[in-house]
Design an enzyme around this catalytic site. Sequence first.
Site, PDB file in Angstrom:
ATOM      1  N   GLY A  15     -68.015  31.891  40.324  1.00 12.32           N
ATOM      2  CA  GLY A  15     -66.797  31.458  40.992  1.00 12.32           C
ATOM      3  C   GLY A  15     -66.751  29.955  41.020  1.00 12.32           C
ATOM      4  CG  MET A  19     -65.210  26.113  48.957  1.00 17.31           C
ATOM      5  SD  MET A  19     -65.941  24.815  49.981  1.00 17.31           S
ATOM      6  CE  MET A  19     -67.273  25.721  50.777  1.00 17.31           C
ATOM      7  N   GLY A  20     -67.193  26.693  44.886  1.00  8.73           N
ATOM      8  CA  GLY A  20     -68.246  27.113  43.976  1.00  8.73           C
ATOM      9  C   GLY A  20     -68.742  25.990  43.091  1.00  8.73           C
ATOM     10  CB  SER A 137     -68.962  25.734  57.770  1.00 11.18           C
ATOM     11  OG  SER A 137     -68.004  24.913  58.409  1.00 11.18           O
ATOM     12  N   GLY A 139     -66.163  22.618  53.852  1.00  6.14           N
ATOM     13  CA  GLY A 139     -65.182  22.282  52.829  1.00  6.14           C
ATOM     14  C   GLY A 139     -65.845  21.777  51.560  1.00  6.14           C
ATOM     15  CE  LYS A 191     -67.219  28.806  57.257  1.00  9.40           C
ATOM     16  NZ  LYS A 191     -65.798  29.114  57.087  1.00  9.40           N
ATOM     17  CG  HIS A 194     -67.865  27.342  62.240  1.00  4.66           C
ATOM     18  ND1 HIS A 194     -66.787  27.082  61.401  1.00  4.66           N
ATOM     19  CD2 HIS A 194     -68.538  26.172  62.329  1.00  4.66           C
ATOM     20  CE1 HIS A 194     -66.823  25.827  61.021  1.00  4.66           C
ATOM     21  NE2 HIS A 194     -67.874  25.247  61.562  1.00  4.66           N
ATOM     22  CG  ASN A 195     -63.794  29.243  60.020  1.00  9.48           C
ATOM     23  OD1 ASN A 195     -64.842  28.611  59.999  1.00  9.48           O
ATOM     24  ND2 ASN A 195     -63.157  29.573  58.917  1.00  9.48           N
ATOM     25  CD  GLU A 198     -62.363  24.637  61.200  1.00  3.34           C
ATOM     26  OE1 GLU A 198     -61.382  24.686  60.433  1.00  3.34           O
ATOM     27  OE2 GLU A 198     -63.529  24.879  60.840  1.00  3.34           O
ATOM     28  CE1 TYR A 199     -56.335  29.579  63.185  1.00  4.54           C
ATOM     29  CE2 TYR A 199     -58.389  28.942  62.119  1.00  4.54           C
ATOM     30  CZ  TYR A 199     -57.134  29.533  62.061  1.00  4.54           C
ATOM     31  OH  TYR A 199     -56.689  30.083  60.882  1.00  4.54           O
ATOM     32  NE  ARG A 301     -54.405  26.396  63.406  1.00  8.24           N
ATOM     33  CZ  ARG A 301     -55.332  26.101  62.508  1.00  8.24           C
ATOM     34  NH1 ARG A 301     -55.273  26.627  61.294  1.00  8.24           N
ATOM     35  NH2 ARG A 301     -56.339  25.293  62.819  1.00  8.24           N
ATOM     36  CG  HIS A 466     -55.367  54.751  84.614  1.00 13.43           C
ATOM     37  ND1 HIS A 466     -55.689  55.414  83.452  1.00 13.43           N
ATOM     38  CD2 HIS A 466     -54.043  54.414  84.504  1.00 13.43           C
ATOM     39  CE1 HIS A 466     -54.620  55.474  82.669  1.00 13.43           C
ATOM     40  NE2 HIS A 466     -53.611  54.879  83.293  1.00 13.43           N
TER      41      HIS A 466
END
Length: 488
Positions: A15, A19-20, A137, A139, A191, A194-195, A198-199, A301, A466
């Site tokens: 790939g 990134m790859g 992570s 980028g 991960k 983590h994101n 990040e948001y 967002r 309930h």
Amino acid sequence: MLFRSIMSCDIGVYGMGVMGRNLALNIASKGFNVAVSNRSPAKVEECIKRSQEEHLGEKVFASTSPEEFCKSLIKPRKIIILVTAGAAVDKTIESLLPYLENGDILIDGGNEWYEESIRRTRELEEKGFNFISMGVSGGEIGARHGPSLMPGGRKECYEALENILTKIAAQVDNEACVTYIGGAGSGNYVKMVHNGIEYGDMELIAEVYNMMQNAGIADDEMSSIFAQWNQGELSSYLIEITSLILAKKDTDIAGLPAQEGHLIDRILDVAGSKGTGMMTVKEAAERGVSAPTIAAALFERYISDEKDLRMRAASMISGPSFDWSSVDRQQLVSDLKDALFCSKLVAYAQGLDIIHKASQKFNWGINLGECARIWKGGCIIRAKILDQIKRAFSKDTPLDNLLLDPDFADQLVKRQQAWRRVVGLAVATGVPVPALASSLEYFDSFRAQRLPLNMIQAQRDFFGSHTFERVDQPRGQFFHCRWTSEHA
């Protein structure tokens, strides 16, 4: 084009997207022989060209087919797959399997849904192969110069990869930003969260920027404020780049002439997302974890994408009038700093709680202190506060929630009035601060000895039988009331 192949590559990368390609060059720059391949030969050629430009050509070996790619690798073969999550991963694995042998290790480095990684682990192990899901992570820059790596799967597979992973990961305080996370799927999970953090972090910074802008603080001054904050306790990658973004003039956009003014003021207020924030919120709900800061960031967002609708609403619905000249800007900036610190801490607490609950559910044994440590370098949420977070989870007394750490609890108590002033001002002026407000609401709910949820449970028992628990009876005993004559 130059294609080379040998039978002694230490690892392969399949790939050759951004990134790859960068990860392959990173591996080569650390002294390892790396085989590269891709469905499109042109992408391989681009990687080879880059390797030659960086004088790494002798370490990077191109393969024109899955067979040649697999034959070039030392046994047991180690292959990192960096393709789009989902069907593309399965198709890549399917293309490689005929040329693999028992004991070979496949590593998925994409943002895959963790349940898919659990499935692939099971299916591949039944065939005699090994599978690691590894969050990557940082980028393209992180991939090239040192990412934060989060591998999960069989521990002996991690140990077979450890020599390579520890060298290509980001290095902070003489430690590699990689550790064994836990069992199958755990790497993707950590991960993902983590994101999600990040948001939350990005939204909090955006809201602080918005408050400053409404107070009439100019871009260059804001840039200086963020640069100053980056020298202290708020020091982080996101604070650093925010300062640089605010200072950037509108001069370097391909295809457009240079213009006066700052670029930030010409960027449309519509934010995209690639799914990991949504996955984190979904998992928070699945694990029964309150994560309103992360959820608020995600939903903001979504509402940003409704630009046309917001423009129509703005023309019809007016907010409160307010004279911003009456605000003490120096005090506001000081309060915003404290509010950002507190809210950022809350976002981490929520994310780490999600990981903790999932680790318990799936018996992953995830070390939250190690998560904080490997996030200190390479990744997007790297920040000075992670040192203190690591220490909090490394103490002898187990920590059930980050906000229960005495040092952090003390900081929150001392700063809460500034936090409240910021949210109160935003409410009074009609400036949206959903993440700052949600963080404060989480703090208040978390520290509350009593919440009004007894009313909700009474309502649930009234209309749905309930049941409820009582304050004067042991936990775990449930009762039902015959609220009216019509109730059974």
